[in-house]
Design a protein around this motif. Structure first.
Motif, PDB file in Angstrom:
ATOM      1  N   THR A 193      -1.501  24.768 -17.947  1.00 16.35           N
ATOM      2  CA  THR A 193      -0.533  25.535 -17.566  1.00 16.35           C
ATOM      3  C   THR A 193      -0.470  25.472 -15.888  1.00 16.35           C
ATOM      4  N   GLU A 194      -1.851  25.562 -15.711  1.00 16.48           N
ATOM      5  CA  GLU A 194      -1.837  26.378 -13.684  1.00 16.48           C
ATOM      6  C   GLU A 194      -1.324  24.952 -12.718  1.00 16.48           C
ATOM      7  N   ALA A 195      -2.336  23.572 -13.991  1.00 18.05           N
ATOM      8  CA  ALA A 195      -1.632  21.856 -12.830  1.00 18.05           C
ATOM      9  C   ALA A 195      -0.411  21.451 -14.082  1.00 18.05           C
ATOM     10  N   GLN A 196       0.828  21.855 -12.891  1.00 20.27           N
ATOM     11  CA  GLN A 196       1.971  21.963 -13.634  1.00 20.27           C
ATOM     12  C   GLN A 196       2.114  19.582 -13.515  1.00 20.27           C
ATOM     13  N   ILE A 197       1.884  19.088 -14.678  1.00 21.62           N
ATOM     14  CA  ILE A 197       2.732  17.894 -14.371  1.00 21.62           C
ATOM     15  C   ILE A 197       4.146  18.078 -13.166  1.00 21.62           C
ATOM     16  N   GLY A 198       3.850  17.153 -12.248  1.00 15.94           N
ATOM     17  CA  GLY A 198       5.203  16.669 -11.081  1.00 15.94           C
ATOM     18  C   GLY A 198       4.097  17.965 -10.048  1.00 15.94           C
ATOM     19  N   ASP A 199       3.785  18.382 -10.010  1.00  9.26           N
ATOM     20  CA  ASP A 199       3.758  20.035  -9.142  1.00  9.26           C
ATOM     21  C   ASP A 199       2.995  19.012  -7.730  1.00  9.26           C
ATOM     22  N   THR A 200       3.164  20.168  -6.836  1.00  6.76           N
ATOM     23  CA  THR A 200       2.549  19.249  -5.069  1.00  6.76           C
ATOM     24  C   THR A 200       1.557  20.246  -5.421  1.00  6.76           C
ATOM     25  N   LEU A 201       0.455  20.109  -4.616  1.00  7.10           N
ATOM     26  CA  LEU A 201      -0.805  20.770  -4.177  1.00  7.10           C
ATOM     27  C   LEU A 201      -0.590  20.129  -2.649  1.00  7.10           C
ATOM     28  N   PHE A 202      -1.506  21.700  -1.609  1.00 10.09           N
ATOM     29  CA  PHE A 202      -1.411  21.474  -0.439  1.00 10.09           C
ATOM     30  C   PHE A 202      -2.253  22.687  -0.002  1.00 10.09           C
ATOM     31  N   LEU A 234      -2.564  11.274  -3.568  1.00 10.99           N
ATOM     32  CA  LEU A 234      -2.703  11.907  -2.670  1.00 10.99           C
ATOM     33  C   LEU A 234      -1.053  10.899  -1.853  1.00 10.99           C
ATOM     34  N   PHE A 235      -0.857  12.058  -1.590  1.00 12.75           N
ATOM     35  CA  PHE A 235       0.524  11.122  -0.430  1.00 12.75           C
ATOM     36  C   PHE A 235       0.596  11.656   0.477  1.00 12.75           C
ATOM     37  N   GLY A 236      -0.245  12.708   1.347  1.00 14.48           N
ATOM     38  CA  GLY A 236      -0.631  12.787   2.997  1.00 14.48           C
ATOM     39  C   GLY A 236      -2.094  13.660   2.870  1.00 14.48           C
ATOM     40  N   GLY A 237      -2.979  13.205   4.192  1.00 16.57           N
ATOM     41  CA  GLY A 237      -4.003  14.814   4.112  1.00 16.57           C
ATOM     42  C   GLY A 237      -5.222  13.848   3.430  1.00 16.57           C
ATOM     43  N   GLU A 238      -6.187  14.947   3.563  1.00 11.59           N
ATOM     44  CA  GLU A 238      -6.927  14.251   2.619  1.00 11.59           C
ATOM     45  C   GLU A 238      -7.474  15.334   1.925  1.00 11.59           C
ATOM     46  N   ILE A 239      -9.086  16.117   0.933  1.00 11.42           N
ATOM     47  CA  ILE A 239      -8.960  16.779   0.565  1.00 11.42           C
ATOM     48  C   ILE A 239     -10.739  16.914  -0.098  1.00 11.42           C
ATOM     49  N   ALA A 240     -11.063  18.185  -0.044  1.00  9.07           N
ATOM     50  CA  ALA A 240     -12.673  17.708  -0.008  1.00  9.07           C
ATOM     51  C   ALA A 240     -12.987  19.049  -0.776  1.00  9.07           C
ATOM     52  N   LYS A 241     -14.109  19.627  -1.187  1.00  8.33           N
ATOM     53  CA  LYS A 241     -14.726  21.127  -1.689  1.00  8.33           C
ATOM     54  C   LYS A 241     -14.252  21.696  -0.737  1.00  8.33           C
ATOM     55  N   PRO A 267       0.526  -0.755   0.135  1.00 11.66           N
ATOM     56  CA  PRO A 267      -0.196   0.246  -0.175  1.00 11.66           C
ATOM     57  C   PRO A 267       0.987   1.248  -0.059  1.00 11.66           C
ATOM     58  N   PRO A 268       0.495   2.457  -0.811  1.00  7.31           N
ATOM     59  CA  PRO A 268       1.519   3.940  -0.321  1.00  7.31           C
ATOM     60  C   PRO A 268       1.082   3.589   1.185  1.00  7.31           C
ATOM     61  N   ARG A 269       2.741   4.357   1.459  1.00  2.57           N
ATOM     62  CA  ARG A 269       3.099   5.042   2.803  1.00  2.57           C
ATOM     63  C   ARG A 269       3.294   6.177   2.719  1.00  2.57           C
ATOM     64  N   CYS A 270       1.990   6.652   3.357  1.00  2.00           N
ATOM     65  CA  CYS A 270       0.935   7.777   3.796  1.00  2.00           C
ATOM     66  C   CYS A 270      -0.054   8.109   4.784  1.00  2.00           C
ATOM     67  N   ASN A 271      -0.152   9.264   5.239  1.00  2.00           N
ATOM     68  CA  ASN A 271      -1.239   9.332   6.461  1.00  2.00           C
ATOM     69  C   ASN A 271      -2.102  10.199   6.484  1.00  2.00           C
ATOM     70  N   THR A 272      -3.277   9.454   6.542  1.00  2.00           N
ATOM     71  CA  THR A 272      -4.800  10.758   6.496  1.00  2.00           C
ATOM     72  C   THR A 272      -4.092  12.122   7.832  1.00  2.00           C
ATOM     73  N   ALA A 273      -3.786  12.134   8.767  1.00  2.00           N
ATOM     74  CA  ALA A 273      -3.705  12.646   9.282  1.00  2.00           C
ATOM     75  C   ALA A 273      -2.878  13.283   9.416  1.00  2.00           C
ATOM     76  N   ASP A 274      -0.933  13.452   8.124  1.00  2.00           N
ATOM     77  CA  ASP A 274      -0.581  13.920   8.096  1.00  2.00           C
ATOM     78  C   ASP A 274      -1.195  15.285   7.341  1.00  2.00           C
ATOM     79  N   PRO A 275      -0.596  16.858   7.261  1.00  2.00           N
ATOM     80  CA  PRO A 275      -0.841  17.830   5.846  1.00  2.00           C
ATOM     81  C   PRO A 275      -0.793  17.055   4.357  1.00  2.00           C
ATOM     82  N   LEU A 276      -1.999  17.699   3.885  1.00  2.00           N
ATOM     83  CA  LEU A 276      -2.784  17.338   2.240  1.00  2.00           C
ATOM     84  C   LEU A 276      -1.047  17.738   1.025  1.00  2.00           C
TER      85      LEU A 276
END
Lengths: 617, 447
Positions: A277-286, A223-230, A193-202
């Protein structure tokens, strides 16, 4: 499809597997994907589930996957509900960058090999991509239902080349569904499974993006950490722009909104991004208030082939411009620079991943936007190390990249020209080795490796100048090996080269579309061939036409197209001139669309026809 | 030949216009009033039947077991009467019986049509009346019958004077029969017998053609038409060439053959007065000349084409008309309504000029200022082609001449006319679009 939004919180990290299928073209990747989607109930089982993930018209027509697609599968195994995210990858060498992009969101891969064809060049390339990314690899031998299937041999090849024990291979028939369940079970057992945690920041990796005319940019994220919602306020590590999330969801493979996405999950988000271009491939969102260390990202796709693109008629400029803008929204691997030429007017210089990519792009322009264009001869990105102080000052640097033959600097102001190279892998039945070695030598390639992967299959590695393979190497290879040899390549840096610019002249006037940068050893042969082809393509006219290849002022090849000596219809029978008038008026109309080079009139498509080589030549 | 590309769908009838004279003219602006059309016309009469189809032929011809000649005759007569009345011409300048093989018709039919013409309009004494004849249906007695019926000129489809070539062409006659036919014709129509020859047959060498030409010169009267064989789609000969059974004649060879023919015939005293036509002692075909001069002509019979002003129904504009192709349908229509006009289209002023130019340049006299002025009183030949543009470039290159005589091809230009015309049409269309004044641009439809 449930009416209510799926609650993704019921899939904790431990029950998630993110994986890709990698394979040589035609080894059955898309068919296996279809079966997996069926078994997990993601799509209903019907006869027409053929390459569900290949959405584009060109993909279905050409049987290749151009664009990576993603699907979330739900599968119950030993009492646990699993969420399996299948991230599909393109199946052609031109698009291998998409593979590495997809793999960055995965922890494992299914490596599919055809039980009849065995390991092919792309199998090798894809294996190493996965291996280097330290992913779990599940070897699958497909098409065991075929009469000539020899899974044992393929298992041995896999052992020899990839050091994977033969008993780890799963023999399947994706077409008939044989053992496909086993594949799913292995995915659960072998891929961590992916190594990450929902408790971490997004921390969300953008691994792909598409553009929807109504909803704007749709970013595919892992998602490598956290959660995301509307309603979440997020920020891009790359652009530092802030957005509010409008929608999140999973791909099945169409977008299906969910309340949230959690760590380890893969899905999409829409957040009011207007341009891809705003959603650059490889970019990280937080989360805007909780900055994180960005993920390493990855190299962006590097264009290997450049060509000028111009509207057939300058009045079409704006239409073509908007078509290009829309198409590049969904294909960010195409680079676009404005360009203009005396002969062709205003246009663009486009960079493509390869020639197939260029063809596919052009075909999509025609099919999806009804545009027809003038394309110039493809060229690779050469470099020049400048010696002229004036030029160095002009460019602000002593090394320039040349993507347009019109900008090729003169030898006098250059200390060295450089050409891009690639390391090519060829896998072939051994009976074609002789012919293939000759072909490679013709293409100025240097042998780097040669290995028997079993008693009658050989893997060859050659260092090629990129321009030697860009146009027709693949076709030539396929043709001389009756389709059995396969080819893949990877970037291998630049090497010094004796380059010159070759012009093609019609009655002394240069044809801008056909100017090429070429190795001096190849100039005579290439010039002669181009002149001969042009002679066949240009219609006769009222005067003789000299078709010449020139290097500087020196003519290196010439063909002569003789003048029309007779062109008059014998008879207008019984006063029936209506048809005749129609034809003449159509010709008069066509005159306006002719490309005029000096006084020579050339149909618009003549040059591209000349550049496209017939398979047997 | 198959009936043309679906004319049924855009079928216009003169009948539907009788009550509302302009209902077929579309909704565009009224064409510019034209100068008074001359009250004369040439008349073409189509006899659609052959005994056998030639391998190269794509004309509107039919091979049927039996022809009801009386019915065809009465229909030809009736349609001639109807259309002559419709055109309101006072005088018919020439009549041409073409086909098909009109020499298979009986002299009675020819006589009946000519009588009908004379009954509605004036058929000037000495007006040229030509009959196309096949060497296989031209016995002296038949020819005498045609002469008695009013025919005064013969055009004989010799095509070749070599038996192998004649077989390749699917002709019914031998070279010897062709010779006899020409001799018989010359006896009855001295100075008014023309022969047709074909060149550029698959496999024909330049020398073979030179020999045919020599033989033809020894046989001919004062008029020769020589046509480069066109491999028309759908013909047996074209299929054999496309299938590789026969070689396609190379372009340069065809050019050589044409050049040879022109040179030889001019040296023999012929005037090369049109692309494919040669005459000496003034024996030019006035009927064909009316096409090239864009005079009025009326087409009678299945698939016949016409260009005239239908004054009888209040028309003021020249129209392009085509009669129904298929003989049985054509006859039914003629019987029920007096004519079998399948389509009629008003030719706008620009379209007329395009035809004047395209056809006129085929002749050695070219397009004269007078003729041009007749169709274009405002925009002169000089206005269109004397200004910088395509025509001047073509003049400088030696293909074209514009002088006090008008616009015409040079000797070299005539051989490549079809390469000159698109440029000239472009210039004409452009100049017409920019012409002075604010006349409505009627007639630029379809550009």
């Amino acid at each position: 499809v449930p009416e209510e939004k799926i609650d993704m919180s019921t899939y904790p990290v431990e029950s998630i597997r993110n994986f890709s299928i990698i394979a040589h073209v035609d080894h059955g990747k898309s068919t296996l994907a279809d079966r997996l989607l069926e078994i997990t109930g993601t799509i209903s089982k019907t006869d027409c589930n053929k390459q569900v993930l290949d959405k584009l018209q060109v993909e279905r027509e050409r049987g290749i996957t151009v664009k990576a697609q993603t699907a979330s599968l739900f599968y119950s195994h030993e009492g646990i509900n699993y969420l399996l995210n299948l991230i599909d990858t393109p199946g052609h060498v031109d698009f291998s960058y998409e593979v590495s992009r997809s793999l960055s969101a995965c922890q494992g891969v299914i490596l599919v090999v055809d039980a009849n064809e065995g390991i092919q060049a792309q199998t090798v390339a894809n294996f190493y991509l996965a291996f280097e990314a330290q992913l779990s690899i599940i070897p699958v031998i497909n098409k065991i239902d075929l009469k000539n299937a020899d899974p044992e041999r393929v298992e041995k090849q896999i052992e020899k080349l990839f050091d994977i024990p033969t008993d780890e291979c799963i023999r399947i028939s994706a077409k008939q569904g044989t053992n496909v369940e086993t594949v799913l079970q292995k995915v659960i057992e072998k891929i961590p499974p992916p190594r990450c945690n929902t408790a971490d920041p997004l921390k969300a990796l953008v691994f792909d993006s598409t553009f929807d005319h109504y909803r704007g940019v749709i970013a595919n994220v892992a998602l490598f950490g956290g959660e995301i919602a509307k309603g979440h306020k997020i920020m891009s590590a790359h652009t530092k722009k802030r957005y509010e999330v409008n929608e999140v969801g999973i791909l099945t493979p169409n977008e299906q909104p969910t309340h949230k996405l959690y760590a380890g999950q893969v899905g999409y988000l829409i957040a009011g991004m207007k341009e891809v271009t705003e959603a650059q491939i490889g970019d990280t969102l937080f989360l805007y208030k909780q900055p994180v260390e960005p993920l390493p990202g990855f190299k962006s796709a590097k264009p290997m082939v450049f060509a000028g693109m111009y509207p057939v008629d300058q009045t079409e400029y704006n239409n073509l411009k908007s078509a290009l803008e829309r198409l590049t929204l969904n294909d960010s691997s195409v680079t676009v620079h404005r360009d203009s030429s005396l002969a062709l007017g205003a246009g663009w210089r486009l960079g493509f991943l390869g020639l197939l990519h260029m063809e596919v792009f052009n075909q999509r322009l025609e099919q999806e936007y009804n545009m027809s264009v003038i394309l110039t001869a493809p060229t690779v990105p050469y470099k020049a190390i400048l010696s002229s102080a004036k030029l160095i000052k002009e460019h602000g640097k002593d090394q320039i990249t040349i993507i347009n033959p019109a900008q090729f600097p003169d030898k006098l102001s250059v200390s060295e020209y450089l050409e891009p190279t690639v390391l090519g892998t060829i896998v072939t039945p051994h009976e074609y080795i002789g012919k293939i070695i000759t072909l490679c030598q013709d293409r100025r390639a240097v042998q780097k490796d040669m290995l028997y992967i079993d008693e009658n299959r050989v893997m060859l590695k050659y260092l090629f100048p990129l321009n030697e393979i860009v146009v027709d190497f693949y076709d030539a290879l396929k043709s001389l090996s009756s389709g059995y040899a396969s080819f893949d390549y990877e970037d291998a840096g630049y090497q010094s080269a004796d380059l010159i610019k070759m012009d093609i002249l019609l009655n002394g006037n240069p044809v801008e579309e056909l100017a090429t940068i070429i190795h001096s050893d190849k100039a005579y042969a290439a010039g002669k061939l181009l002149c001969e082809r042009l002679k066949e393509t240009i219609p006769r006219q009222l005067f003789e036409i000299a078709i010449q290849a020139a290097i500087g002022k020196k003519i290196i090849a010439r063909e002569t197209l003789k003048a029309y000596r007779k062109n008059v219809v014998a008879k207008c029978y019984g006063g029936d001139i209506t048809r005749r008038m129609k034809l003449l008026k159509r010709q008069a109309e066509g005159k306006r669309l002719m490309r005029k080079i000096g006084n020579v009139e050339v149909p618009r498509d003549a040059f591209i026809r000349v550049l496209k080589r017939e398979p047997d030549k | 030949a198959a009936p043309g590309g679906g004319p049924g769908r855009q079928r216009y009838r003169t009948g539907c216009c009788r009550d509302r004279p302009r209902c077929c003219r579309g909704t565009g602006p009224e064409p510019v009033p034209e100068p008074s059309a001359p009250a004369t016309a040439a008349l073409y009469v189509h006899w659609p039947y052959c005994r056998k189809r030639c391998s190269y032929c794509s004309f509107n011809t039919y091979v049927v077991p039996a022809v009801d000649e009386a019915a065809v005759r009465s229909c030809l007569v009736r349609e001639a009467q109807t259309l002559l009345r419709l055109s309101q011409v006072h005088s018919v300048t020439s009549v041409f019986f073409g086909g098909g093989t009109p020499s298979l018709a009986s002299p009675r039919t020819v006589a009946a049509v000519l009588e009908a013409v004379a009954g509605v309009a004036r058929l000037a004494a000495g007006a040229e009346v030509t009959l196309e004849a096949n060497p296989s249906s031209t016995s002296t007695s038949r020819l005498a019958g045609f002469r008695a019926a009013g025919v005064n000129r013969l055009s004989i489809g010799v095509q070749s004077l070599d038996d192998t070539e004649l077989r390749l062409l699917g002709r019914e006659h031998t070279a010897e029969e062709a010779r006899k036919a020409v001799e018989a014709a010359r006896g009855l129509f001295p100075g008014r017998t023309s022969i047709d020859l074909l060149f550029g047959l698959p496999g024909q060498s330049r020398d073979a053609w030179a020999q045919r030409l020599e033989a033809a010169l020894g046989l001919c009267d004062e008029h020769i038409s020589l046509y480069q064989l066109t491999l028309e789609r759908g013909t047996a000969l074209a299929a054999r060439v496309r299938g590789g059974a026969l070689p396609e004649p190379p372009q340069d060879l065809l050019a050589d053959m044409y050049h040879t023919a022109r040179t030889v015939l001019v040296a023999a005293g012929f005037r090369h007065y049109e692309v494919s036509n040669f005459a000496r002692k003034g024996a030019i075909s006035t009927h064909n000349l009316s096409y090239w001069r864009a005079d009025q002509y009326i087409g009678v019979g299945p698939g016949a084409h016409g260009r005239f002003v239908p004054r009888g129904e209040g028309g003021r504009s020249r129209e392009a008309r085509v009669q129904t192709l298929e003989p049985v349908s054509w006859m039914r229509e003629v019987q029920s309504q007096g004519h079998g006009t399948r389509s009629q289209a008003v030719l706008g002023p620009l379209e007329q000029l395009e035809e004047v130019l395209t056809l006129g340049l085929r002749t050695d006299e070219g397009v004269t200022h007078e003729r041009w002025g007749h169709f274009s009183p405002q925009l002169s030949l000089q206005d269109v082609f004397g200004t910088p543009g395509e025509a001047q470039a073509l003049q400088q290159q030696g293909w074209l001449v514009l002088d006090s005589g008008g616009l015409r091809c040079t000797w070299a230009g005539l051989a490549v006319l079809d390469s000159l015309l698109p440029d000239l049409l472009c210039q004409l269309q452009r100049r017409w679009g920019h012409r002075r004044g604010t006349e409505p641009v009627a007639g630029t439809r379809g550009l």
